[in-house]
Enzyme design. Sequence first.
Site, mmCIF file in Angstrom:
data_model
loop_
_atom_site.group_PDB
_atom_site.id
_atom_site.type_symbol
_atom_site.label_atom_id
_atom_site.label_comp_id
_atom_site.label_asym_id
_atom_site.label_seq_id
_atom_site.Cartn_x
_atom_site.Cartn_y
_atom_site.Cartn_z
ATOM 1 N N ILE A 9 6.351 -1.084 -26.155
ATOM 2 C CA ILE A 9 4.907 -1.134 -26.301
ATOM 3 C C ILE A 9 4.585 -1.480 -27.749
ATOM 4 C CG2 ILE A 9 2.745 0.091 -25.962
ATOM 5 C CD1 ILE A 9 4.491 -0.347 -23.407
ATOM 6 N N LYS A 10 3.811 -2.535 -27.935
ATOM 7 C CA LYS A 10 3.459 -2.981 -29.285
ATOM 8 C C LYS A 10 2.217 -2.234 -29.773
ATOM 9 C CE LYS A 10 4.085 -7.319 -30.560
ATOM 10 N NZ LYS A 10 4.007 -8.807 -30.590
#
Length: 370
Positions: free
Chosen positions: A141-142
């Site tokens: 997850i960025k």
Amino acid sequence: MTSNSPTAALSEAGVSIWLDDLSRERLVSGGLERLITERNVVGVTTNPTIFANALANGAEEYAEHLHTLAASGADIDTAVFEIITDDVRTAADVLRPTYDATGHDGRVSIEVEPGLAHDAEGTIAQAKTLWATVDRPNAMIKIPATIEGLDAITAATAAGISVNVTLIFSLDRYREVIEAYLTGLEQAKAAGIDLGTIHSVASFFVSRVDTEIDKRLTAIGTDEALALKSKAGIANARLAYELYEQVFGSERATALLEAGANRQRPLWASTGVKDPSLPDTLYVTELVAPGVVNTMPEKTLEATFDHGQVGGDTVTGAYGDAGKVLDSLARVGVDYDDVTAVLEREGVEKFLVSWNELLETVRGALEAAR
């Protein structure tokens, strides 16, 4: 994988090659598998701009999915969420053999909405939702490295989520990002989570630094200033790697590593050359070091495969010269702190523009399907 090429040499030097692009066309055509096999690609990164372009240019590949969403009465936010998580899930499955073989690669990153960049609680909530929806151990997850993002990085890591920290420009912020990751690991350990299941990369942007600083050097216009053009991005990244070595050699980090934790690998982002007068592989061949990731647009990947000159580590012996570059920039009047603050603000704004374009593209597609 290809074993006798510049990309193979890059891999052998310890650099993980990730593709900075994803589209359904690439997935259904087998294009991603080809790059894995022929270009030594071992991961994929995405961002709102990439998805906006994919949706705008891939109407045929998304048509059936959009028709189904329209028929179900899905609103725009739901449709966008389902489309991008579906693409990331599929890409993660394509890369699963790489993940199974390496443990640290085979990754596919998906970003929280850019509108949440300054909302820690909103970012944490969406990170957990994305992680659960994609439901693949090789997803990441960025989360943007804003001040508010630091708390989200810690919370997501503490929850056992693998995080790709994006939009890092300054060395001070990079240090804070590593600290946020270590704090998250300590909290995860206290909660009984297996630290070996948590992975992270810190995306340090390169070419955008040169673009902004070169503009300022041109405005200054002295011979000393002009001689510094196109040197800042690489120097900044090399000093980031020095910082990485220092912090992960600390007593605090060593204790976590001995408990099974993984290092947060430096990732070179924004590696496409913006200045056509520069070598098109500059931000690849000058940033070779063990244990890093280089995420490349396909144009840069192909240039590297075709004529990249990979001769081993080009980072760890260059810290002194890199420091001199930053010192020289300050001497001619370039304000490093202002540069990195501007780049962070612009980075968030650009992704927000792309996100809005993505929403409008899906809105039009849903209306047409209905």
